[in-house]
Structure formats: C-alpha cells, structure tokens
Design an enzyme around this catalytic site. Structure first.
Site, PDB file in Angstrom:
ATOM      1  N   GLU A  31      -1.183  -0.239  16.064  1.00  0.00           N
ATOM      2  CA  GLU A  31      -1.850   0.826  15.604  1.00  0.00           C
ATOM      3  C   GLU A  31      -2.891   1.577  16.863  1.00  0.00           C
ATOM      4  OE1 GLU A  31      -4.032   1.550  11.824  1.00  0.00           O
ATOM      5  OE2 GLU A  31      -5.286   2.923  12.899  1.00  0.00           O
ATOM      6  N   THR A  76      -7.151   2.124  10.971  1.00  0.00           N
ATOM      7  CA  THR A  76      -7.308   2.448   9.474  1.00  0.00           C
ATOM      8  C   THR A  76      -7.751   1.161   8.609  1.00  0.00           C
ATOM      9  OG1 THR A  76      -4.825   2.111   9.624  1.00  0.00           O
ATOM     10  CG2 THR A  76      -5.757   4.399   9.635  1.00  0.00           C
ATOM     11  N   CYS A 100       0.966  -1.105   0.041  1.00  0.00           N
ATOM     12  CA  CYS A 100       0.035  -0.024  -0.005  1.00  0.00           C
ATOM     13  C   CYS A 100       0.864   1.275  -0.125  1.00  0.00           C
ATOM     14  CB  CYS A 100      -0.721   0.016   1.246  1.00  0.00           C
ATOM     15  SG  CYS A 100       0.135   0.135   2.910  1.00  0.00           S
ATOM     16  N   CYS A 119      -8.622   3.609   5.951  1.00  0.00           N
ATOM     17  CA  CYS A 119      -7.776   3.902   4.990  1.00  0.00           C
ATOM     18  C   CYS A 119      -8.603   3.640   3.605  1.00  0.00           C
ATOM     19  CB  CYS A 119      -6.517   3.052   5.015  1.00  0.00           C
ATOM     20  SG  CYS A 119      -5.464   2.890   3.794  1.00  0.00           S
ATOM     21  N   ASN A 142      -5.075  -6.740   8.201  1.00  0.00           N
ATOM     22  CA  ASN A 142      -5.706  -6.483   7.066  1.00  0.00           C
ATOM     23  C   ASN A 142      -5.786  -7.875   5.915  1.00  0.00           C
ATOM     24  OD1 ASN A 142      -3.695  -5.878   4.470  1.00  0.00           O
ATOM     25  ND2 ASN A 142      -2.731  -4.873   6.202  1.00  0.00           N
TER      26      ASN A 142
HETATM   27  S1  SF4 Z   1      -3.169   3.400   6.901  1.00  0.00           S
HETATM   28 FE1  SF4 Z   1      -3.611   2.355   4.559  1.00  0.00          FE
HETATM   29  S2  SF4 Z   1      -1.881   3.290   3.423  1.00  0.00           S
HETATM   30 FE2  SF4 Z   1      -1.453   3.579   5.630  1.00  0.00          FE
HETATM   31  S3  SF4 Z   1      -0.042   1.849   6.225  1.00  0.00           S
HETATM   32 FE3  SF4 Z   1      -2.217   1.313   6.836  1.00  0.00          FE
HETATM   33  S4  SF4 Z   1      -2.799   0.332   5.084  1.00  0.00           S
HETATM   34 FE4  SF4 Z   1      -1.108   1.067   4.286  1.00  0.00          FE
END
Ligand code: SF4
Length: 294
Positions: A126, A162, A12, A190, A220
């Site tokens: 995160e 995100t 990404c 995101c 993810n």
């Molecule tokens: S927020 Fe989205 S662009 Fe940023 S690291 Fe995570 S998956 Fe990747």
C-alpha cells in the site's frame, strides 16, 4: 470454558468488497484473472481463489497483453497503472476506497508543493503505491529515528498507512511537529482497523488466553498480535484454524479470538469447531459489531 469472538473479527469492509467484485467476475466467466501480488495476505483465501481461476503474479512484466488484471485492495502506483494500460489489459480495480483516499491525499499534498510524508512501513505494498502518488519528494517514516535531524525545508503533509498502529502514528507525528512548523496532518488510518484493535485490547484484558487468527505476512494481523500480547502475554498467532493444538487450552477459562482483516469467517468457524471437538460444553459468544455496508 467460554470463547469470545471479537466483534470486528472476519473480513474488513475493503476485503469483503474486493471478494464480491472478484466473485462477480468469476460468475460472469471472466477467468483466468491475474492479481498483481497476493490478493490478501491469507493463504487459505488465496488457495481457494486459485482453484477458481484467480492467480497471483509477482511482477507486472508477467502480465500478458489482453488479459484481465485485478488491482488488489492495497492499490498500485500511477506508473504501474500506466504500464498496465499500455499492455491493453482489462483492469478490475478493487483498491479499497480508504486506500484510494490516502493515495489522492498524497497526490494533493504534492500538487500543493508540500513534502508528502507517509507514516507506514516502506516495504508494504500500500505504501509503495502511495509513494508513487507522492513523487520524488515523498518520504516514508516508520519510526522516530527516520525523521531527518535537520528538519524539513518546506511545508509538509502527513498521511498514514491505513493499517498503521494509531498510537505509533500519534507519537511519530508529535516528533515530526518538533522539526516542522508548517504541518498538515490527515489521519488516514482505517476506522475498521482502529475498532478491531480497540476491541482486541478489551478482549485481551478480559481473557486468560488470546488467539489471533490470520496470515503471517499480514501487517494488520501482526500488529493485532503485538497489541494483544501486550495486554495478554498468553497470546498465540495462528495462520490457519488447523494450526490449533487443543493442549494450549489447559487451565483456560476465557479464550478470546480476534482476526486480521483478511481472515474469512469460515476460518473462524473452523477454529470454533476444533475447540468444540475438544470441549463439548464450551460457551460461544460472538460480540456484535458495526455492520459495514458494501
Ligand atoms: S483500509 Fe481498512 S477496510 Fe480497507 S482493506 Fe485495509 S483494513 Fe480493509
């Protein structure tokens, strides 16, 4: 057989940016570099970086005075940043700008006197960083059952991890709204994650089989696997291209491949090569995606 690779497959924007920053440091000869936690949840990439002098450390206590420390895309809490600064280390910050935005929103919600609510997985790094921006009153909610039954005694502000599943986010917000009359919602999911998920659903519906390539510890990637499996029960989650077993292709006409945000293009290429070794006549289509600028 036809193999279709999802348009958003591969790194990404945030991971590409982080790898670029780290490669610059390596080229400048600034190794060894220490990453607080695994840089990304992909063993292939982590092992490759280790060979080039980038090492993961599990605890902030392991950071030695004067060393160079990388803050990964997930970001860290202000308290951890303060500890690092006190140790007089050089900080290379690769926090994804989208994570930074979510962190600053949590901070703003707290400053406005509201209760910061983070919809996400409490154990995710995160989210742990974002809690740090929200202070003592910050609450993490990962499912409807986590919502306090007696509601909230003041205004609340909501953000999302995100990489959280957008459908689950909407459902949780709907339930929260029943328990609070004053709610402000910031959808910090995101966009690359949303597009990746949408694209994977589309591909899962068109294929006879799906392979989701990416780290087993990558949140993810696991979400992507769950989504794909819902629309195509014949879905496999493989950590590495080398886990591919050609026997699974028996009777498959269209194979869809999608990946987590921390899966490099060279792993996709390695998987495609293994498929080609099995079937010379395979037709490969890589769908065009949006070209994110970094
Ligand atoms: S927020 Fe989205 S662009 Fe940023 S690291 Fe995570 S998956 Fe990747």
């Amino acid at each position: 057989m036809k193999v279709i690779i999802a348009s958003e497959a591969g790194f990404c924007f945030g991971v590409k940016r982080a790898i670029k920053i780290i490669n610059n440091e390596i080229e400048k000869g600034n190794t060894p570099l220490y990453v607080y936690g695994e840089l990304i949840h992909n063993k292939v990439v982590v092992e490759d970086l280790e060979k080039r002098g980038v090492y993961s450390i599990d605890s902030i206590d392991e950071v030695e005075e004067g060393s160079t420390v990388i803050i990964r895309t997930h970001g860290i809490s202000p308290k951890e940043e303060e500890i690092l600064k006190k140790k007089n280390v050089k900080i290379v910050d690769t926090t994804c700008p989208l994570v930074k935005k979510a962190q600053l929103l949590v901070e703003r919600i707290k400053k406005e006197g509201k209760i910061p609510i983070i919809i996400g997985k409490p154990e995710h790094p995160e989210v742990k960083g974002e809690i740090g921006y929200g202070g003592k009153e910050a609450i993490v909610i990962s499912k409807g059952e986590d919502i306090p039954l007696d509601g909230f005694n003041k205004e609340i502000g909501i953000i999302a991890q995100t990489t959280f599943n957008p459908e689950k986010f909407k459902n949780i917000v709907k339930i929260i709204k029943k328990h609070s009359t004053k709610t402000i919602i910031y959808d910090t999911i995101c966009y690359t994650t949303v597009m990746r998920q949408k694209d994977t659903i589309k591909l899962a519906k068109e294929s006879d089989m799906m392979i989701i390539l990416g780290g087993k510890h990558s949140s993810n990637t696991r979400t992507l696997y769950e989504i794909a499996k819902k629309y195509q029960p014949n879905t496999y989650h493989m950590e590495r291209a080398e886990n591919f077993n050609p026997e699974i292709l028996e009777g498959v006409n269209i194979l869809g491949i999608s990946t987590g945000a921390s899966t490099p293009d060279y792993e996709i290429d390695a998987l495609v090569d293994l498929i080609k070794n099995h079937d010379n006549n395979v037709e490969i289509e890589r769908r065009e995606g949006y070209k994110w600028e970094i």
